[in-house]
Scaffold this motif. Structure first.
Motif, short mmCIF file in Angstrom:
data_model
loop_
_atom_site.label_atom_id
_atom_site.label_comp_id
_atom_site.label_asym_id
_atom_site.label_seq_id
_atom_site.Cartn_x
_atom_site.Cartn_y
_atom_site.Cartn_z
N GLU A 169 32.58 -50.92 3.91
CA GLU A 169 32.11 -50.60 5.24
C GLU A 169 32.83 -52.18 5.81
N ILE A 170 32.76 -53.18 5.22
CA ILE A 170 33.33 -54.53 5.60
C ILE A 170 34.67 -54.55 6.02
N VAL A 171 35.42 -53.76 5.15
CA VAL A 171 36.95 -53.54 5.47
C VAL A 171 36.99 -52.72 6.80
N ARG A 172 36.19 -51.60 6.90
CA ARG A 172 36.25 -50.76 8.17
C ARG A 172 35.87 -51.73 9.37
N LEU A 173 34.91 -52.84 9.20
CA LEU A 173 34.34 -53.39 10.47
C LEU A 173 35.64 -54.31 10.63
N PHE A 174 36.14 -54.69 9.97
CA PHE A 174 37.47 -55.67 9.96
C PHE A 174 38.49 -54.80 10.60
N ILE A 175 38.93 -53.74 10.35
CA ILE A 175 40.05 -52.88 11.03
C ILE A 175 39.53 -52.73 12.46
N GLY A 176 38.32 -52.04 12.60
CA GLY A 176 37.57 -51.83 13.78
C GLY A 176 37.47 -52.89 14.79
N VAL A 177 37.24 -54.06 14.43
CA VAL A 177 37.09 -55.13 15.47
C VAL A 177 38.26 -55.52 15.87
N ASN A 178 39.46 -55.79 14.89
CA ASN A 178 40.63 -56.06 15.18
C ASN A 178 41.35 -55.14 16.36
N ALA A 179 41.50 -53.77 15.80
CA ALA A 179 42.00 -52.79 16.52
C ALA A 179 41.52 -52.83 17.88
N VAL A 180 40.15 -52.92 18.13
CA VAL A 180 39.63 -52.92 19.59
C VAL A 180 40.00 -54.03 20.20
N GLY A 181 40.14 -54.98 19.56
CA GLY A 181 40.42 -56.47 20.19
C GLY A 181 41.93 -56.45 20.64
N LEU A 182 42.57 -55.83 19.90
CA LEU A 182 44.33 -55.55 20.25
C LEU A 182 44.36 -54.66 21.63
N ASP A 184 42.03 -53.97 23.56
CA ASP A 184 41.59 -54.73 24.94
C ASP A 184 42.61 -55.44 25.92
N GLU A 185 43.54 -56.27 25.05
CA GLU A 185 44.53 -56.82 25.68
C GLU A 185 45.64 -55.77 26.15
N LEU A 186 45.90 -54.82 25.53
CA LEU A 186 46.76 -53.80 26.15
C LEU A 186 46.38 -53.11 27.42
N PHE A 187 44.91 -52.73 27.42
CA PHE A 187 44.51 -52.12 28.25
C PHE A 187 44.03 -53.01 29.65
N PHE A 188 43.31 -53.91 29.41
CA PHE A 188 42.50 -54.60 30.36
C PHE A 188 43.59 -55.62 31.14
#
Length: 282
Positions: A169-182, A184-188
């Motif tokens: 779950e820690i690995v999943r969280l890391f992937i999820g947080v970074n994917a959404v952060g990337l 964010d910049e592409l869309f917003f």
């Protein structure tokens, strides 16, 4: 462009230096629909605001209408799913598909139907980072380290994310947080801000994109007094992108910020891990 509007040429496109209130109203209606869609989770109010904004744009500025349609398309795509944090396989696949579509659809329409290049993802700028850019990144690290634990741990906002237990779950969280952060910049920034910047002066376009950005982050979990942090962050990301014109730089800033958040979330549910936050109020 509206007839008679003074225009200025720049790399972001052509915009009216003094847009009529009706043009600004059209964009504001579409942008504030995000408050209803993501902040209040009142989908039909959000859709009504989008339709109203597009109707105003259809009357006052057809060029603006074309770009507001792209922003609206992305917002509608995002609104088809819940943004509640979830680390299950199904949820992560849903996030990946839906958020990717929210960027790909406006981009494809802009390039293949409109035949324009307003939406761009400037990766290779050919410029080295300046002293200001290195300094700003350092400020982000220090500010995030000191302030974010107070928010997430003190307000209990970390509970908006699922319990993190075990390496998987820690690995999943890391992937999820970074994917959404990337994303964010592409869309917003690269979609919403770039399209609005084509029609409005910088600060008007920046405030409008920040409304959308912060509303999305609210549903994602940055609630309580979170907007006191996310509003300045969204505005600064728009400013930094306009200044550097570098997607890698704004992504680096965002993911550095998110790395601190990742550490806080791991520590929140596993106090013995990442126990390095001096401002933990608990």
């Amino acid at each position: 462009m509206s007839a008679g509007a003074a225009t200025t040429d720049n790399d972001e496109g052509r915009f009216a230096a003094r847009p009529a209130w009706s043009r600004l109203l059209a964009a504001a209606l579409v942008s504030t629909s995000a408050i209803a869609l993501f902040g209040l989770q009142e989908r039909w109010i959000g859709y009504t605001l989008i339709v109203a904004g597009l109707a105003v744009a259809a009357v006052v500025d057809r060029a603006l209408l074309r770009h507001l349609l792209l922003i609206a398309a992305g917002l509608v795509v995002i609104s088809t799913m819940s943004l509640e944090a979830d680390l299950s396989n199904a949820a992560m696949a849903r996030f990946a598909i839906t958020l990717s579509a929210a960027v790909a659809l406006p981009y494809a329409i802009s390039r293949m139907w409109y035949r324009e290049d307003v939406i761009k993802f400037p990766v290779r700028t050919g410029n080295r980072w300046s002293g200001f850019e290195y300094g700003y990144l350092a400020v982000v690290v220090v500010a995030g380290y000191l302030i974010l634990p107070v928010y997430f741990l003190g307000s209990g906002a970390y509970r908006n994310w699922p319990d993190i237990a075990g390496a998987d779950e820690i690995v999943r969280l890391f992937i999820g947080v970074n994917a959404v952060g990337l994303w964010d910049e592409l869309f917003f920034i690269c979609v919403v801000f770039a399209l609005l910047r084509h029609h409005f002066p910088f600060w008007q376009a920046n405030v409008l994109q920040a409304v959308v950005f912060v509303s999305f982050l609210w549903e994602l979990g940055y609630r309580g007094w979170g907007p006191l942090l996310t509003v300045p962050f969204a505005l600064l990301q728009g400013y930094i992108f306009a200044r550097t014109r570098s997607l890698p730089y704004v992504v680096t800033v965002h993911l550095t910020f998110d790395l601190v958040i990742f550490g806080i979330l791991v520590h929140a549910y596993n106090p013995e891990l990442a126990n390095v936050f001096l401002t933990d109020p608990r």
